[in-house]
Design a protein around this motif. Structure first.
Motif, PDB file in Angstrom:
ATOM      1  N   GLN A   1      -4.011   7.720  -2.367  1.00 49.97           N
ATOM      2  CA  GLN A   1      -4.954   7.155  -3.084  1.00 49.97           C
ATOM      3  C   GLN A   1      -4.383   9.200  -3.807  1.00 49.97           C
ATOM      4  O   GLN A   1      -4.469  10.390  -3.826  1.00 49.97           O
ATOM      5  CB  GLN A   1      -6.167   7.551  -3.275  1.00 49.97           C
ATOM      6  CG  GLN A   1      -6.423   5.518  -2.669  1.00 49.97           C
ATOM      7  CD  GLN A   1      -5.944   4.137  -3.619  1.00 49.97           C
ATOM      8  OE1 GLN A   1      -6.100   4.459  -5.263  1.00 49.97           O
ATOM      9  NE2 GLN A   1      -4.608   3.900  -3.330  1.00 49.97           N
TER      10      GLN A   1
ATOM     11  N   THR B   1      -9.143   0.471  -3.998  1.00 52.40           N
ATOM     12  CA  THR B   1      -8.435   0.053  -5.134  1.00 52.40           C
ATOM     13  C   THR B   1      -9.160  -2.017  -5.961  1.00 52.40           C
ATOM     14  O   THR B   1      -8.683  -2.196  -6.080  1.00 52.40           O
ATOM     15  CB  THR B   1      -7.701  -0.277  -4.963  1.00 52.40           C
ATOM     16  OG1 THR B   1      -7.578  -0.763  -3.452  1.00 52.40           O
ATOM     17  CG2 THR B   1      -7.132   1.346  -3.887  1.00 52.40           C
TER      18      THR B   1
ATOM     19  N   ARG C   1      -9.287   1.375   1.762  1.00 48.54           N
ATOM     20  CA  ARG C   1      -7.960   0.621   0.319  1.00 48.54           C
ATOM     21  C   ARG C   1      -9.496   0.111  -0.732  1.00 48.54           C
ATOM     22  O   ARG C   1      -8.917   0.416  -1.582  1.00 48.54           O
ATOM     23  CB  ARG C   1      -6.850   0.353   0.921  1.00 48.54           C
ATOM     24  CG  ARG C   1      -6.750   1.202   1.923  1.00 48.54           C
ATOM     25  CD  ARG C   1      -5.036   0.431   2.712  1.00 48.54           C
ATOM     26  NE  ARG C   1      -4.419   1.531   2.628  1.00 48.54           N
ATOM     27  CZ  ARG C   1      -3.830   1.550   3.523  1.00 48.54           C
ATOM     28  NH1 ARG C   1      -3.863   0.347   4.762  1.00 48.54           N
ATOM     29  NH2 ARG C   1      -2.759   2.775   4.988  1.00 48.54           N
ATOM     30  N   ASP C   2      -9.808  -1.039   0.262  1.00 47.89           N
ATOM     31  CA  ASP C   2     -11.524  -2.415  -0.514  1.00 47.89           C
ATOM     32  C   ASP C   2     -11.533  -1.228  -1.252  1.00 47.89           C
ATOM     33  O   ASP C   2     -11.828  -1.023  -2.818  1.00 47.89           O
ATOM     34  CB  ASP C   2     -11.060  -3.334  -0.117  1.00 47.89           C
ATOM     35  CG  ASP C   2     -10.470  -3.554   0.849  1.00 47.89           C
ATOM     36  OD1 ASP C   2      -9.534  -4.191   0.029  1.00 47.89           O
ATOM     37  OD2 ASP C   2     -11.052  -4.612   0.956  1.00 47.89           O
TER      38      ASP C   2
ATOM     39  N   GLY D   1       0.114   7.067   3.123  1.00 43.51           N
ATOM     40  CA  GLY D   1      -0.915   8.350   2.372  1.00 43.51           C
ATOM     41  C   GLY D   1      -0.165   9.515   4.056  1.00 43.51           C
ATOM     42  O   GLY D   1       0.685   9.778   4.203  1.00 43.51           O
TER      43      GLY D   1
ATOM     44  N   LEU E   1      -5.031   7.575   2.373  1.00 46.50           N
ATOM     45  CA  LEU E   1      -5.165   6.263   1.528  1.00 46.50           C
ATOM     46  C   LEU E   1      -3.747   5.995   0.521  1.00 46.50           C
ATOM     47  O   LEU E   1      -3.484   5.075   0.217  1.00 46.50           O
ATOM     48  CB  LEU E   1      -5.999   5.879   0.937  1.00 46.50           C
ATOM     49  CG  LEU E   1      -7.649   5.846   2.072  1.00 46.50           C
ATOM     50  CD1 LEU E   1      -8.769   5.646   1.356  1.00 46.50           C
ATOM     51  CD2 LEU E   1      -7.516   4.460   3.025  1.00 46.50           C
TER      52      LEU E   1
ATOM     53  N   MET F   1       0.754  -1.012  -0.092  1.00 51.95           N
ATOM     54  CA  MET F   1      -0.205   0.221   0.089  1.00 51.95           C
ATOM     55  C   MET F   1       0.751   1.604   0.536  1.00 51.95           C
ATOM     56  O   MET F   1       1.994   1.612   0.928  1.00 51.95           O
ATOM     57  CB  MET F   1      -0.711   0.114   1.236  1.00 51.95           C
ATOM     58  CG  MET F   1      -1.978  -0.847   1.142  1.00 51.95           C
ATOM     59  SD  MET F   1      -2.931  -0.823  -0.231  1.00 51.95           S
ATOM     60  CE  MET F   1      -3.879  -2.901   0.182  1.00 51.95           C
ATOM     61  N   THR F   2       0.139   2.034  -0.879  1.00 46.74           N
ATOM     62  CA  THR F   2       1.132   3.410  -0.449  1.00 46.74           C
ATOM     63  C   THR F   2       0.729   4.060   0.566  1.00 46.74           C
ATOM     64  O   THR F   2      -0.391   4.286   0.601  1.00 46.74           O
ATOM     65  CB  THR F   2       0.448   4.616  -1.955  1.00 46.74           C
ATOM     66  OG1 THR F   2       0.742   4.001  -2.823  1.00 46.74           O
ATOM     67  CG2 THR F   2       1.596   6.154  -2.055  1.00 46.74           C
TER      68      THR F   2
ATOM     69  N   CYS G   1      -8.384  10.823   0.113  1.00 48.94           N
ATOM     70  CA  CYS G   1      -7.226  10.352  -0.599  1.00 48.94           C
ATOM     71  C   CYS G   1      -6.243  10.366  -0.246  1.00 48.94           C
ATOM     72  O   CYS G   1      -5.215   9.592  -0.107  1.00 48.94           O
ATOM     73  CB  CYS G   1      -7.443  10.606  -1.951  1.00 48.94           C
ATOM     74  SG  CYS G   1      -8.903  10.852  -2.855  1.00 48.94           S
TER      75      CYS G   1
ATOM     76  N   LEU H   1      -8.780   0.952   7.532  1.00 47.49           N
ATOM     77  CA  LEU H   1      -8.201   1.398   6.409  1.00 47.49           C
ATOM     78  C   LEU H   1      -8.528   0.234   5.160  1.00 47.49           C
ATOM     79  O   LEU H   1      -8.003   1.033   4.072  1.00 47.49           O
ATOM     80  CB  LEU H   1      -6.666   1.925   6.944  1.00 47.49           C
ATOM     81  CG  LEU H   1      -6.202   2.708   8.014  1.00 47.49           C
ATOM     82  CD1 LEU H   1      -5.344   2.941   8.561  1.00 47.49           C
ATOM     83  CD2 LEU H   1      -6.604   4.152   7.187  1.00 47.49           C
ATOM     84  N   GLN H   2      -8.238  -0.452   5.695  1.00 47.77           N
ATOM     85  CA  GLN H   2      -8.343  -1.963   4.694  1.00 47.77           C
ATOM     86  C   GLN H   2      -9.705  -1.756   4.225  1.00 47.77           C
ATOM     87  O   GLN H   2      -9.873  -2.181   3.023  1.00 47.77           O
ATOM     88  CB  GLN H   2      -8.319  -3.576   5.506  1.00 47.77           C
ATOM     89  CG  GLN H   2      -7.956  -4.275   4.067  1.00 47.77           C
ATOM     90  CD  GLN H   2      -6.136  -4.196   3.623  1.00 47.77           C
ATOM     91  OE1 GLN H   2      -5.523  -4.045   3.684  1.00 47.77           O
ATOM     92  NE2 GLN H   2      -7.119  -4.124   2.204  1.00 47.77           N
TER      93      GLN H   2
END
Length: 202
Positions: free
Chosen positions: A46, A160, A156-157, A11, A44, A8-9, A41, A152-153
């Motif tokens: 993103q 992404t 993220r789901d 944040g 996360l 994961m990138t 964004c 957070l997961q």
């Protein structure tokens, strides 16, 4: 690296800082919604809609839509094949926001996730064909917790990998479906004149 989705990138905004910023806000829906989404964004790692798609062809704020009941409207955020998103002001009726989004979903390409938020919470409903919707909720308290990893997961789901939020049949549902199919087969055999005792053994 859950289920091979890669790293994961990180944040630029921590979950705790995000929660602290938005917990005390009293801005109106219009004034706060886009900044809230941009902060999501950043948290996360993103790209924002404009960074990812300056043309707004597949990811945009204020996506114009034709309502199912007629007339035009705007979805607050839309990401093609991922989600439609409606904001409401703090402590406003999120059911009304969800109903509004249901009226937009066909013109949004029937995205797999429908999201409503009042800043304090983000409600993610699944919209997969042939499956009953399920609800995942992420709150500011979840993000401010000592371990915000589950929240957070989920987010993220959402951004992404929407398939990760697809509802799965539990064993009891599978057993129920199998029993129903066996009953239908048995009824069909009996109606064709087969001996009920032989059908039962079968």
């Amino acid at each position: 690296d859950r289920q091979g989705r890669g790293p994961m990138t990180p944040g630029t905004l921590t979950p705790a800082a995000f929660a602290a910023k938005w917990r005390g806000t009293t801005t109106t829906e219009k004034a706060g919604s886009q900044e809230h989404f941009i902060d999501l964004c950043r948290m996360l790692g993103q790209p924002t809609p404009h960074e990812a798609d300056p043309t707004g062809d597949h990811y945009a704020f204020e996506k114009r839509v034709a309502k199912a009941a007629g007339g035009d409207g705007f979805a607050d955020v839309w990401k093609k094949d991922f989600f439609g998103w409606e904001y409401k002001g703090k402590r406003k009726d999120l059911k009304a926001a969800y109903l509004q989004l249901l009226g937009y979903r066909e013109d949004l390409g029937n995205p797999p996730l429908l999201v409503v938020s009042d800043i304090d919470s983000i409600e993610i409903r699944t919209n997969f064909t042939g499956l009953s919707p399920t609800l995942n909720t992420v709150t500011l308290d979840d993000l401010a917790a000592d371990d915000p990893s589950a929240a957070l997961q989920t987010l993220r789901d959402l951004f992404t990998a929407p398939e990760e939020l697809r509802p799965h049949l539990v064993p009891a549902q599978i057993t129920e479906q199998a029993a129903r199919h066996f009953a239908e087969i048995a009824q069909s055999l009996r109606s064709r004149g087969h001996d009920p005792e032989q059908v039962a053994h079968f």
